[in-house]
Write a protein that holds these residues in place. Structure first.
Motif, PDB file in Angstrom:
ATOM      1  N   SER A  92       0.833  -1.207   0.000  1.00 46.97           N
ATOM      2  CA  SER A  92       0.000   0.000   0.000  1.00 46.97           C
ATOM      3  C   SER A  92       0.867   1.256   0.000  1.00 46.97           C
ATOM      4  O   SER A  92       0.573   2.245  -0.691  1.00 46.97           O
ATOM      5  CB  SER A  92      -0.926   0.010   1.219  1.00 46.97           C
ATOM      6  N   ALA A  93       1.955   1.220   0.797  1.00 45.72           N
ATOM      7  CA  ALA A  93       2.874   2.362   0.826  1.00 45.72           C
ATOM      8  C   ALA A  93       3.568   2.526  -0.523  1.00 45.72           C
ATOM      9  O   ALA A  93       3.740   3.654  -1.018  1.00 45.72           O
ATOM     10  CB  ALA A  93       3.906   2.161   1.931  1.00 45.72           C
ATOM     11  N   LYS A  94       3.952   1.418  -1.126  1.00 46.34           N
ATOM     12  CA  LYS A  94       4.563   1.464  -2.459  1.00 46.34           C
ATOM     13  C   LYS A  94       3.590   2.050  -3.475  1.00 46.34           C
ATOM     14  O   LYS A  94       3.967   2.866  -4.331  1.00 46.34           O
ATOM     15  CB  LYS A  94       4.988   0.064  -2.901  1.00 46.34           C
ATOM     16  N   LYS A  95       2.331   1.654  -3.373  1.00 44.41           N
ATOM     17  CA  LYS A  95       1.311   2.150  -4.305  1.00 44.41           C
ATOM     18  C   LYS A  95       1.226   3.675  -4.249  1.00 44.41           C
ATOM     19  O   LYS A  95       1.253   4.360  -5.286  1.00 44.41           O
ATOM     20  CB  LYS A  95      -0.058   1.530  -3.971  1.00 44.41           C
ATOM     21  N   ILE A  96       1.136   4.212  -3.044  1.00 43.19           N
ATOM     22  CA  ILE A  96       1.039   5.674  -2.875  1.00 43.19           C
ATOM     23  C   ILE A  96       2.308   6.362  -3.384  1.00 43.19           C
ATOM     24  O   ILE A  96       2.248   7.407  -4.044  1.00 43.19           O
ATOM     25  CB  ILE A  96       0.787   6.013  -1.394  1.00 43.19           C
ATOM     26  N   THR A  97       3.455   5.742  -3.110  1.00 45.65           N
ATOM     27  CA  THR A  97       4.730   6.327  -3.551  1.00 45.65           C
ATOM     28  C   THR A  97       4.797   6.406  -5.070  1.00 45.65           C
ATOM     29  O   THR A  97       5.138   7.456  -5.640  1.00 45.65           O
ATOM     30  CB  THR A  97       5.910   5.488  -3.025  1.00 45.65           C
ATOM     31  N   TYR A  98       4.465   5.293  -5.735  1.00 48.57           N
ATOM     32  CA  TYR A  98       4.528   5.278  -7.195  1.00 48.57           C
ATOM     33  C   TYR A  98       3.481   6.202  -7.812  1.00 48.57           C
ATOM     34  O   TYR A  98       3.724   6.840  -8.843  1.00 48.57           O
ATOM     35  CB  TYR A  98       4.349   3.851  -7.734  1.00 48.57           C
ATOM     36  N   GLN A  99       2.308   6.293  -7.174  1.00 47.97           N
ATOM     37  CA  GLN A  99       1.292   7.206  -7.665  1.00 47.97           C
ATOM     38  C   GLN A  99       1.787   8.657  -7.584  1.00 47.97           C
ATOM     39  O   GLN A  99       1.644   9.421  -8.538  1.00 47.97           O
ATOM     40  CB  GLN A  99       0.004   7.060  -6.853  1.00 47.97           C
ATOM     41  N   ASN A 100       2.395   9.010  -6.451  1.00 45.16           N
ATOM     42  CA  ASN A 100       2.915  10.376  -6.288  1.00 45.16           C
ATOM     43  C   ASN A 100       4.043  10.671  -7.277  1.00 45.16           C
ATOM     44  O   ASN A 100       4.131  11.776  -7.820  1.00 45.16           O
ATOM     45  CB  ASN A 100       3.401  10.586  -4.854  1.00 45.16           C
ATOM     46  N   LEU A 101       4.908   9.675  -7.511  1.00 43.40           N
ATOM     47  CA  LEU A 101       5.993   9.865  -8.476  1.00 43.40           C
ATOM     48  C   LEU A 101       5.430  10.082  -9.879  1.00 43.40           C
ATOM     49  O   LEU A 101       5.896  10.951 -10.624  1.00 43.40           O
ATOM     50  CB  LEU A 101       6.918   8.646  -8.468  1.00 43.40           C
ATOM     51  N   ALA A 102       4.405   9.291 -10.241  1.00 41.80           N
ATOM     52  CA  ALA A 102       3.788   9.437 -11.571  1.00 41.80           C
ATOM     53  C   ALA A 102       3.133  10.813 -11.706  1.00 41.80           C
ATOM     54  O   ALA A 102       3.284  11.486 -12.739  1.00 41.80           O
ATOM     55  CB  ALA A 102       2.754   8.327 -11.794  1.00 41.80           C
ATOM     56  N   VAL A 103       2.423  11.238 -10.668  1.00 41.98           N
ATOM     57  CA  VAL A 103       1.751  12.542 -10.704  1.00 41.98           C
ATOM     58  C   VAL A 103       2.778  13.675 -10.771  1.00 41.98           C
ATOM     59  O   VAL A 103       2.571  14.678 -11.477  1.00 41.98           O
ATOM     60  CB  VAL A 103       0.820  12.705  -9.480  1.00 41.98           C
ATOM     61  N   ASP A 104       3.892  13.535 -10.066  1.00 43.97           N
ATOM     62  CA  ASP A 104       4.948  14.557 -10.116  1.00 43.97           C
ATOM     63  C   ASP A 104       5.489  14.714 -11.533  1.00 43.97           C
ATOM     64  O   ASP A 104       5.678  15.836 -12.017  1.00 43.97           O
ATOM     65  CB  ASP A 104       6.096  14.186  -9.170  1.00 43.97           C
ATOM     66  N   VAL A 105       5.736  13.579 -12.200  1.00 43.59           N
ATOM     67  CA  VAL A 105       6.227  13.623 -13.580  1.00 43.59           C
ATOM     68  C   VAL A 105       5.173  14.255 -14.482  1.00 43.59           C
ATOM     69  O   VAL A 105       5.475  15.114 -15.329  1.00 43.59           O
ATOM     70  CB  VAL A 105       6.588  12.207 -14.086  1.00 43.59           C
ATOM     71  N   MET A 106       3.936  13.835 -14.290  1.00 46.84           N
ATOM     72  CA  MET A 106       2.831  14.366 -15.090  1.00 46.84           C
ATOM     73  C   MET A 106       2.716  15.880 -14.920  1.00 46.84           C
ATOM     74  O   MET A 106       2.595  16.637 -15.903  1.00 46.84           O
ATOM     75  CB  MET A 106       1.520  13.680 -14.674  1.00 46.84           C
ATOM     76  N   SER A 107       2.752  16.344 -13.680  1.00 46.12           N
ATOM     77  CA  SER A 107       2.617  17.770 -13.399  1.00 46.12           C
ATOM     78  C   SER A 107       3.778  18.556 -13.999  1.00 46.12           C
ATOM     79  O   SER A 107       3.591  19.635 -14.581  1.00 46.12           O
ATOM     80  CB  SER A 107       2.549  17.990 -11.884  1.00 46.12           C
ATOM     81  N   HIS A 108       4.984  18.009 -13.879  1.00 48.61           N
ATOM     82  CA  HIS A 108       6.168  18.689 -14.413  1.00 48.61           C
ATOM     83  C   HIS A 108       6.110  18.793 -15.935  1.00 48.61           C
ATOM     84  O   HIS A 108       6.387  19.857 -16.503  1.00 48.61           O
ATOM     85  CB  HIS A 108       7.425  17.937 -13.967  1.00 48.61           C
ATOM     86  N   HIS A 109       5.748  17.667 -16.605  1.00 45.99           N
ATOM     87  CA  HIS A 109       5.736  17.646 -18.074  1.00 45.99           C
ATOM     88  C   HIS A 109       4.579  18.446 -18.675  1.00 45.99           C
ATOM     89  O   HIS A 109       4.594  18.752 -19.862  1.00 45.99           O
ATOM     90  CB  HIS A 109       5.685  16.199 -18.576  1.00 45.99           C
ATOM     91  N   SER A 110       3.548  18.728 -17.846  1.00 44.88           N
ATOM     92  CA  SER A 110       2.396  19.483 -18.372  1.00 44.88           C
ATOM     93  C   SER A 110       2.333  20.895 -17.794  1.00 44.88           C
ATOM     94  O   SER A 110       1.292  21.558 -17.899  1.00 44.88           O
ATOM     95  CB  SER A 110       1.103  18.728 -18.049  1.00 44.88           C
ATOM     96  N   ASN A 111       3.426  21.324 -17.148  1.00 43.02           N
ATOM     97  CA  ASN A 111       3.458  22.645 -16.506  1.00 43.02           C
ATOM     98  C   ASN A 111       2.319  22.832 -15.500  1.00 43.02           C
ATOM     99  O   ASN A 111       1.704  23.904 -15.415  1.00 43.02           O
ATOM    100  CB  ASN A 111       3.414  23.753 -17.560  1.00 43.02           C
ATOM    101  N   GLY A 112       2.016  21.764 -14.787  1.00 45.33           N
ATOM    102  CA  GLY A 112       1.001  21.820 -13.737  1.00 45.33           C
ATOM    103  C   GLY A 112      -0.422  21.668 -14.215  1.00 45.33           C
ATOM    104  O   GLY A 112      -1.354  21.699 -13.403  1.00 45.33           O
ATOM    105  N   PHE A 113      -0.638  21.466 -15.528  1.00 40.55           N
ATOM    106  CA  PHE A 113      -2.005  21.388 -16.047  1.00 40.55           C
ATOM    107  C   PHE A 113      -2.688  20.069 -15.665  1.00 40.55           C
ATOM    108  O   PHE A 113      -3.888  20.028 -15.415  1.00 40.55           O
ATOM    109  CB  PHE A 113      -1.987  21.550 -17.569  1.00 40.55           C
ATOM    110  N   TYR A 114      -1.912  18.966 -15.648  1.00 42.13           N
ATOM    111  CA  TYR A 114      -2.483  17.660 -15.291  1.00 42.13           C
ATOM    112  C   TYR A 114      -1.838  17.174 -13.991  1.00 42.13           C
ATOM    113  O   TYR A 114      -0.619  17.254 -13.815  1.00 42.13           O
ATOM    114  CB  TYR A 114      -2.226  16.629 -16.390  1.00 42.13           C
ATOM    115  N   SER A 115      -2.673  16.671 -13.096  1.00 42.08           N
ATOM    116  CA  SER A 115      -2.147  16.202 -11.804  1.00 42.08           C
ATOM    117  C   SER A 115      -2.993  15.076 -11.216  1.00 42.08           C
ATOM    118  O   SER A 115      -3.113  14.932 -10.008  1.00 42.08           O
ATOM    119  CB  SER A 115      -2.072  17.357 -10.805  1.00 42.08           C
TER     120      SER A 115
END
Length: 531
Positions: A40-63
């Motif tokens: 469960s902790a791994k799941k949250i960690t990987y989700q946050n990492l994916a969202v961080d990449v998404m937010s960075h690559h979209s200039n904060g538009f997608y999160s």
């Protein structure tokens, strides 16, 4: 060694009774909870990492990794082609892990984001499965060898296609591998599990690829995928490259059977090249080519047909089925059914050997069977006769390349206990004189096996001469011609003569093992029904 022949009786009913004997497996709840919290902790960690990449690559538009925003992010920001998200026959978009995410990753799209997203999705799937078990399977039932309280997972089991037995209520076959080492058993018992080495491929090779030239070679090589790679190199006239094979071995494991089942293309270039290479080799395998030809002939008839496994089990292939390619299913059926039959024969034989020594099902029983891995529950008092598993390690079937199943003991599934393993080895050594050894038969035990019987393809030709007609019946596949001269030029008489010969052809064909007769000609287009 165990030895079976094509005439061996696959006792499905007795096997079914064995599978139902226990009706539950026990698990270490504390151990499962620890893995669950970690996942469960791994799941949250990987989700946050994916969202961080998404937010960075979209200039904060997608999160967010919700379906629609995820699709827009991947297509607009990561430039993933839209056709990856389209599924044939399904409206809307798909974010399927295997059919979409894995293919995008394999082709180099959005790697930084998708690697984290995939890990997140895998953890989420595992956690959802285990959460239900922890919420619903709460009955405490005894303790295991180490005094740890155990809880029960109850199941029912029933036979499905290809003699595969599916577990209901709780699908213990589909349990995430990460959690299987939480499976344990009551105090006074331990587990012995068998691992069939490359079972489906070995069965596939024996049924459809083996011939007199490659049997000994494949019998002598331990890694059958390496053996296949060497045969392919020989076929292509190239030098086998062991280092290259090791790089490709995973592809051999994942794509060999898929290609044998009819896969001929992939949008992933490395896989496409592998499939092409293996397909070229398959076209050189006489038996495989003949079987594929027979399937296509049956499909052309437009009628359901039966595929018979090596030991005699039949499955019906529906040609008009919309949910599955009949060619794929017909190629798949004898292999999967063959694996099931070998597992059933082996499990029944192991239990019979124990029961002949005076043990009962309370002493040795089937705990569960995961795919081709039988797991036995063994009483501590049966340790001295663990040599029975050694007897079942190597399996001979007629003149096949031998099959192998390796056994391991433990108090937790997949966790080998060193003391138990020493006791098992000691039993092997002390009872070495009881182990029987067999040789593969040099010749087949009977007629050559094909999953379906052939269709006799005939063509008719005639030519009118001065006062008679030359009539030829041609066996297309064997290139044989039966020529007759009849004293007539009358078309109706010629036609009646042709039709009078059809019952003779039909009777002769059926006596030779043909399923049907197809008559090709340029003269008659009648819908004549005969048997």
């Amino acid at each position: 060694m165990l030895k079976f022949t094509r005439d061996s009786f696959v006792d499905v009913d007795t096997y079914n009774e064995h599978l139902h004997y226990n009706g539950y497996i026990l698990y270490d709840r504390k151990k499962m909870e620890d893995i669950f919290y970690y996942e469960s902790a791994k799941k949250i960690t990987y989700q946050n990492l994916a969202v961080d990449v998404m937010s960075h690559h979209s200039n904060g538009f997608y999160s967010t990794v919700a379906k629609e925003p995820l699709y827009r992010y991947l297509t607009y920001c990561e430039h993933c082609p839209e056709h990856y998200f389209k599924k044939k026959g399904v409206k809307g978009i798909s974010i399927d892990m295997k059919k979409v995410i894995d293919k995008l990753l394999s082709n180099g799209y959005a790697e930084e984001f998708l690697e984290n997203y995939k890990r997140y999705r895998n953890c989420e799937s595992y956690c959802n499965t285990i959460r239900k078990v922890l919420e619903e399977c709460t009955e405490q039932r005894g303790v295991n060898q180490f005094g740890i309280k155990t809880h029960a997972i109850y199941y029912d089991v029933n036979v499905q296609q290809n003699l595969r037995f599916n577990y209901k209520n709780r699908d213990i076959v589909a349990f995430p591998k990460t959690y299987t080492n939480t499976f344990t058993t009551e105090d006074g018992y331990f587990l012995v599990w068998g691992d069939f080495a490359q079972s489906d491929f070995r069965i596939a090779f024996n049924l459809l690829l083996r011939n007199e030239n490659n049997t000994k070679f494949m019998s002598d090589i331990e890694d059958k995928y390496e053996g296949l790679a060497r045969l392919i190199a020989q076929h292509e006239g190239t030098t086998f490259d062991l280092a290259k094979f090791r790089e490709m071995r995973k592809m051999y494991k994942t794509l060999t059977l898929a290609t044998m089942y009819g896969t001929r293309d992939s949008i992933e270039k490395p896989k496409q090249e592998f499939i092409k290479m293996l397909s070229n080799y398959l076209e050189n395998c006489t038996k495989y080519v003949e079987y594929e030809k027979r399937i296509n002939e049956r499909i052309a008839l437009g009628m359901p047909f039966a595929v018979k496994s090596y030991f005699g089990h039949e499955e019906i292939i529906n040609v008009d089925s919309y949910d599955r390619n009949p060619l794929f299913k017909a190629l798949n059926t004898p292999i999967q059914a063959g694996t099931s039959e070998v597992v059933i024969l082996t499990v029944n034989k192991i239990l019979d050997m124990f029961y002949e020594l005076g043990y009962t099902e309370d002493d040795v029983s089937v705990y569960m069977v995961r795919h081709d891995e039988p797991v036995f529950k063994v009483k501590e008092t049966a340790k001295k006769d663990l040599w029975v598993f050694k007897q079942a390690t190597d399996i001979i079937v007629d003149n096949w390349v031998p099959l192998r199943i390796d056994f391991s003991p433990g108090y937790y599934y997949r966790e080998i206990d060193e003391d138990l393993q020493k006791e098992m080895q000691q039993s092997y050594e002390e009872n070495a004189d009881k182990i029987e050894y067999f040789e593969s038969d040099e010749e087949n035990s009977g007629e050559e096996y094909y999953p379906i019987s052939p269709i006799l393809n005939m063509s008719i030709y005639y030519e009118k001469l001065e006062d008679c007609t030359l009539l030829c019946f041609c066996d297309i596949d064997k290139n044989r011609i039966d020529a007759k001269i009849i004293k007539t030029l009358d078309d109706d008489v010629i036609k009646q003569y042709v039709y009078s010969k059809l019952p003779v052809i039909e009777e002769k064909a059926f006596n030779q093992g043909y399923f049907a007769v197809m008559i090709y000609n340029n003269y008659y287009d009648d819908k004549l029904y005969l048997n």
